[in-house]
Motif scaffolding. Sequence first.
Motif, PDB file in Angstrom:
ATOM      1  N   LYS A   1      37.189  34.607  44.350  1.00  0.00           N
ATOM      2  CA  LYS A   1      36.329  33.840  43.455  1.00  0.00           C
ATOM      3  C   LYS A   1      35.246  33.071  44.205  1.00  0.00           C
ATOM      4  O   LYS A   1      34.093  33.056  43.792  1.00  0.00           O
ATOM      5  CB  LYS A   1      37.190  32.863  42.646  1.00  0.00           C
ATOM      6  CG  LYS A   1      36.427  32.112  41.583  1.00  0.00           C
ATOM      7  CD  LYS A   1      37.379  31.273  40.761  1.00  0.00           C
ATOM      8  CE  LYS A   1      36.968  29.840  40.906  1.00  0.00           C
ATOM      9  NZ  LYS A   1      37.817  28.916  40.227  1.00  0.00           N
ATOM     10  N   ASN A   2      35.598  32.445  45.294  1.00  0.00           N
ATOM     11  CA  ASN A   2      34.669  31.541  45.959  1.00  0.00           C
ATOM     12  C   ASN A   2      33.868  32.156  47.092  1.00  0.00           C
ATOM     13  O   ASN A   2      32.781  31.686  47.384  1.00  0.00           O
ATOM     14  CB  ASN A   2      35.429  30.324  46.505  1.00  0.00           C
ATOM     15  CG  ASN A   2      35.999  29.485  45.399  1.00  0.00           C
ATOM     16  OD1 ASN A   2      35.342  29.242  44.399  1.00  0.00           O
ATOM     17  ND2 ASN A   2      37.229  29.052  45.556  1.00  0.00           N
ATOM     18  N   TYR A   3      34.396  33.176  47.732  1.00  0.00           N
ATOM     19  CA  TYR A   3      33.732  33.653  48.939  1.00  0.00           C
ATOM     20  C   TYR A   3      33.571  35.158  48.964  1.00  0.00           C
ATOM     21  O   TYR A   3      33.665  35.772  50.017  1.00  0.00           O
ATOM     22  CB  TYR A   3      34.493  33.169  50.176  1.00  0.00           C
ATOM     23  CG  TYR A   3      34.568  31.674  50.192  1.00  0.00           C
ATOM     24  CD1 TYR A   3      33.430  30.912  50.406  1.00  0.00           C
ATOM     25  CD2 TYR A   3      35.754  31.020  49.933  1.00  0.00           C
ATOM     26  CE1 TYR A   3      33.485  29.537  50.381  1.00  0.00           C
ATOM     27  CE2 TYR A   3      35.813  29.641  49.922  1.00  0.00           C
ATOM     28  CZ  TYR A   3      34.673  28.907  50.149  1.00  0.00           C
ATOM     29  OH  TYR A   3      34.723  27.553  50.114  1.00  0.00           O
ATOM     30  N   ALA A   4      33.342  35.728  47.819  1.00  0.00           N
ATOM     31  CA  ALA A   4      33.136  37.167  47.777  1.00  0.00           C
ATOM     32  C   ALA A   4      31.831  37.517  48.490  1.00  0.00           C
ATOM     33  O   ALA A   4      30.833  36.834  48.347  1.00  0.00           O
ATOM     34  CB  ALA A   4      33.088  37.655  46.338  1.00  0.00           C
ATOM     35  N   ILE A   5      31.862  38.574  49.256  1.00  0.00           N
ATOM     36  CA  ILE A   5      30.672  39.023  49.962  1.00  0.00           C
ATOM     37  C   ILE A   5      29.768  39.786  48.995  1.00  0.00           C
ATOM     38  O   ILE A   5      28.565  39.711  49.057  1.00  0.00           O
ATOM     39  CB  ILE A   5      31.069  39.902  51.167  1.00  0.00           C
ATOM     40  CG1 ILE A   5      31.906  39.094  52.138  1.00  0.00           C
ATOM     41  CG2 ILE A   5      29.856  40.463  51.862  1.00  0.00           C
ATOM     42  CD1 ILE A   5      31.260  37.831  52.660  1.00  0.00           C
ATOM     43  N   ARG A   6      30.370  40.498  48.069  1.00  0.00           N
ATOM     44  CA  ARG A   6      29.586  41.208  47.074  1.00  0.00           C
ATOM     45  C   ARG A   6      29.318  40.301  45.877  1.00  0.00           C
ATOM     46  O   ARG A   6      30.179  39.546  45.463  1.00  0.00           O
ATOM     47  CB  ARG A   6      30.334  42.458  46.612  1.00  0.00           C
ATOM     48  CG  ARG A   6      30.368  43.549  47.687  1.00  0.00           C
ATOM     49  CD  ARG A   6      31.273  44.661  47.256  1.00  0.00           C
ATOM     50  NE  ARG A   6      32.378  45.095  48.052  1.00  0.00           N
ATOM     51  CZ  ARG A   6      33.125  44.445  48.910  1.00  0.00           C
ATOM     52  NH1 ARG A   6      32.923  43.227  49.157  1.00  0.00           N
ATOM     53  NH2 ARG A   6      34.111  44.991  49.550  1.00  0.00           N
ATOM     54  N   ILE A   7      28.138  40.410  45.342  1.00  0.00           N
ATOM     55  CA  ILE A   7      27.739  39.584  44.200  1.00  0.00           C
ATOM     56  C   ILE A   7      28.504  40.058  42.961  1.00  0.00           C
ATOM     57  O   ILE A   7      28.595  41.249  42.701  1.00  0.00           O
ATOM     58  CB  ILE A   7      26.228  39.733  43.959  1.00  0.00           C
ATOM     59  CG1 ILE A   7      25.494  39.442  45.224  1.00  0.00           C
ATOM     60  CG2 ILE A   7      25.786  38.931  42.774  1.00  0.00           C
ATOM     61  CD1 ILE A   7      24.862  38.167  45.395  1.00  0.00           C
ATOM     62  N   SER A   8      29.021  39.093  42.221  1.00  0.00           N
ATOM     63  CA  SER A   8      29.799  39.406  41.033  1.00  0.00           C
ATOM     64  C   SER A   8      29.691  38.243  40.047  1.00  0.00           C
ATOM     65  O   SER A   8      29.611  37.089  40.465  1.00  0.00           O
ATOM     66  CB  SER A   8      31.257  39.619  41.445  1.00  0.00           C
ATOM     67  OG  SER A   8      32.104  39.526  40.338  1.00  0.00           O
ATOM     68  N   PRO A   9      29.713  38.529  38.739  1.00  0.00           N
ATOM     69  CA  PRO A   9      29.725  37.447  37.755  1.00  0.00           C
ATOM     70  C   PRO A   9      30.931  36.515  37.913  1.00  0.00           C
ATOM     71  O   PRO A   9      30.893  35.364  37.500  1.00  0.00           O
ATOM     72  CB  PRO A   9      29.782  38.178  36.411  1.00  0.00           C
ATOM     73  CG  PRO A   9      29.170  39.508  36.682  1.00  0.00           C
ATOM     74  CD  PRO A   9      29.571  39.846  38.099  1.00  0.00           C
ATOM     75  N   ASP A  10      31.997  37.008  38.552  1.00  0.00           N
ATOM     76  CA  ASP A  10      33.192  36.188  38.767  1.00  0.00           C
ATOM     77  C   ASP A  10      32.912  34.975  39.648  1.00  0.00           C
ATOM     78  O   ASP A  10      33.649  33.995  39.615  1.00  0.00           O
ATOM     79  CB  ASP A  10      34.313  37.021  39.398  1.00  0.00           C
ATOM     80  CG  ASP A  10      34.824  38.093  38.466  1.00  0.00           C
ATOM     81  OD1 ASP A  10      34.614  37.961  37.238  1.00  0.00           O
ATOM     82  OD2 ASP A  10      35.432  39.060  38.955  1.00  0.00           O
ATOM     83  N   LEU A  11      31.854  35.022  40.440  1.00  0.00           N
ATOM     84  CA  LEU A  11      31.511  33.897  41.307  1.00  0.00           C
ATOM     85  C   LEU A  11      31.205  32.639  40.493  1.00  0.00           C
ATOM     86  O   LEU A  11      31.372  31.532  40.969  1.00  0.00           O
ATOM     87  CB  LEU A  11      30.308  34.238  42.185  1.00  0.00           C
ATOM     88  CG  LEU A  11      30.549  35.291  43.250  1.00  0.00           C
ATOM     89  CD1 LEU A  11      29.246  35.685  43.906  1.00  0.00           C
ATOM     90  CD2 LEU A  11      31.531  34.787  44.283  1.00  0.00           C
TER      91      LEU A  11
END
Length: 185
Positions: free
Chosen positions: A26-36
Amino acid sequence: MHTDFMKELNDRMNQIFVLFKKYINKNYAIRISPDLLEGIKINYYGSQIPLKQLSNITVENSNTLKINVFDNKILRDIEKEIFRSKLELTPLVSDNIIRIVFPALTEDRRKKIFKLICEESETCRINIRNIRRDANHKLKKFSQDKYIGNDTEYDMQHQVQKMTDNYMKKINSLLLKTKKEIMKI
């Protein structure tokens, strides 16, 4: 009692591990996602409503999220909440749409992200060791109260330690995998 005790212990340790995985995703995904943006809530008519219920969030390109807000009256409120979030993002508002451009990750930023993940992993390890300590305390109490024998107590403490070691390995493995992902240029 033995299987129920061990199952409950495994469930508690697994819950800690799952929360750690969610924290990373949730917080540190390298890929962009709406979950961020999942943790962002907006004050909407007196209630705290998740952003995803008030808008449509899509990935516009490899470094941009696009937010189509259902009620344009709260556009500025959403902008403020995104800006205030710990994600350190700057939303851009134009034509009733909010765009969030994610900057390229510099080496310093990657190191900072990994340091925060390491801190969270240590918190998870501490929580798992606390669960182990509580379990061993209960086993000792059961032995003193003659619910189980000394041999059973020893065997169960050994199983508790094996379970603890297993979850520590899982955390370390996930940490290594995450480090490789984050540090990849």
